[in-house]
Design a protein around this motif. Structure first.
Motif, PDB file in Angstrom:
ATOM      1  N   ARG A   1     123.776  41.564  42.579  1.00  0.00           N
ATOM      2  CA  ARG A   1     123.844  41.055  41.208  1.00  0.00           C
ATOM      3  C   ARG A   1     123.538  42.136  40.163  1.00  0.00           C
ATOM      4  N   TRP A   2     122.599  43.049  40.493  1.00  0.00           N
ATOM      5  CA  TRP A   2     122.156  44.022  39.496  1.00  0.00           C
ATOM      6  C   TRP A   2     122.400  45.447  39.965  1.00  0.00           C
TER       7      TRP A   2
ATOM      8  N   GLY B   1     116.735  42.257  36.618  1.00  0.00           N
ATOM      9  CA  GLY B   1     116.415  40.872  36.955  1.00  0.00           C
ATOM     10  C   GLY B   1     114.959  40.715  37.347  1.00  0.00           C
TER      11      GLY B   1
ATOM     12  N   ARG C   1     112.825  38.525  43.191  1.00  0.00           N
ATOM     13  CA  ARG C   1     114.100  39.180  42.907  1.00  0.00           C
ATOM     14  C   ARG C   1     114.105  40.557  43.587  1.00  0.00           C
TER      15      ARG C   1
ATOM     16  N   TYR D   1     120.336  37.076  45.570  1.00  0.00           N
ATOM     17  CA  TYR D   1     120.646  37.919  44.414  1.00  0.00           C
ATOM     18  C   TYR D   1     121.189  39.291  44.800  1.00  0.00           C
TER      19      TYR D   1
END
Length: 396
Positions: free
Chosen positions: A175-176, A80, A74, A172
């Motif tokens: 995403r965060w 995450g 990640r 990813y």
């Protein structure tokens, strides 16, 4: 939050406990060395845990530390990544390379320059923030956390730092968001409750001399947050680390937490040494005399793996140094960095093929490093590290 708080109320208790915490961690280091070097799985227990230990000495040996979370799977320093590290079984999560915002908050990024770890370049409103700065003597161009408020940084999203080696992680991207250190401390408590066991974190203070010159002192901010959340004691589940020895010395006067001095290549000089005119290099710090000095204010060292087992000109592992033995003799634990599964990051004699994202014989590399008696290791793939530890303790 950006204001510094006085330390008087904490200093007396912290200083009084310094000798004691050095003593019990020194004993733990010696026990860990004997267990791993001799391969006494029966003594260490199925997980390699030190019997009856508290705090750091109660952790499994070799300790598997999720480097920036589970950054092999990640984007690093995201919830995450941190969450996955715990799900995979990491003993500790390196939750936080700590850098400040303009308004004094601590956030978790590998470096203050965030062009390579966030989508900031795609935000036209921040195009004018791109600049060039001298960071520890190196000219760096990009966007820097100290030029953003926390509210502005929260509009950004994390991206994969090394996509050529980890193309699957780009799935990813976006995403965060960027976590703050205080959010990490709350997440740690939440995960401890949910999992029914203590979650450990291992934050690093990044470029403390650089930020001190900007009036954004890291040590005081870290100490204040640890006190606020009741995590500044000798058995607190937070290990603090820095590449600058003087920063660790400052922390030793502020908190009771276990402290670790990070060590780069033998020929390098810590930047605080450069700034103060101290001529010593890392090679001087890893002598017996240097290690004894470190043991006066820290409980461990985090050396690059090359200081434990050097490589030859072809990149193959050679004979281990005496660093593990010497550090343990000084009462220090050793948590070297960093194990990664991908070929380019492995010693040449453990690579398979030439793919930048292909895995090599990482289990063979783990065996070689564990055999030296190290107390733990940072890894981007905690699940691989746990399997390697299991093999090592079983004598496989």
């Amino acid at each position: 939050m950006g204001m510094q708080e006085p330390q008087e109320s904490q200093n007396s208790n912290t200083q009084a406990s310094g000798t004691g915490r050095r003593a019990f961690l020194g004993a733990a280091a010696a026990l860990g060395a004997a267990t791993t070097t001799l391969g006494l799985a029966g003594t260490a227990g199925a997980t390699g845990a030190r019997p009856g230990g508290k705090g750091v000495r109660g952790l499994p040996v070799p300790t598997i530390i999720g480097h920036r979370g589970a950054s092999g799977y990640r984007p690093e320093h995201t919830f995450g990544s941190y969450q996955l590290a715990l799900d995979l079984g990491a003993d500790i999560v390196e939750a936080g390379d700590l850098v400040p915002t303009r308004d004094g908050h601590l956030v978790c990024r590998h470096e203050p320059e965030i062009g390579g770890t966030t989508d900031v370049a795609s935000h036209p409103e921040f195009a004018g923030r791109r600049t060039t700065k001298l960071l520890d003597g190196v000219s760096v161009t990009g966007w820097f956390t100290e030029d953003f408020t926390l509210a502005e940084l929260k509009t950004l999203r994390a991206t994969e730092r090394i996509p050529a080696n980890r193309p699957h992680n780009t799935l990813y991207n976006g995403r965060w968001e960027i976590p703050t250190f205080e959010e990490v401390l709350r997440w740690q408590d939440e995960q401890t409750r949910k999992r029914g066991k203590q979650v450990w974190i291992y934050p690093e203070l990044k470029h403390p001399t650089y930020f001190r010159k900007l009036g954004l002192n890291l040590e005081e901010r870290v100490a204040r947050l640890l006190r606020k959340h009741g995590k500044d004691g000798r058995n607190a589940p937070v290990i603090l680390q820095s590449f600058e020895p003087t920063s660790v010395q400052r922390l030793d006067k502020m908190v009771g937490n276990p402290l670790v001095v990070l060590l780069s290549g033998a020929a390098t000089r810590p930047w605080d040494f450069v700034e103060t005119g101290d001529p010593r290099t890392v090679a001087d710090l890893v002598t017996r005399e240097g290690l004894r000095e470190i043991a006066g204010y820290a409980q461990g060292i985090g050396p690059t793996l090359d200081l434990v087992v050097p490589k030859d000109a072809a990149g193959n592992l050679t004979t281990p140094t005496t660093l593990v033995k010497d550090a343990h003799a000084a009462g220090l634990i050793l948590h070297p960095y960093t194990m990664r599964n991908e070929n380019p990051f492995l010693p040449a004699n453990f690579r398979k093929g030439t793919g930048a994202d292909a895995y090599g014989d990482v289990f063979g590399a783990y065996r070689a490093y564990f055999a030296t008696g190290i107390d733990g290791v940072f890894t981007d793939q905690p699940d691989t590290g746990l399997l390697a530890r299991e093999d090592f303790l079983d004598g496989s």
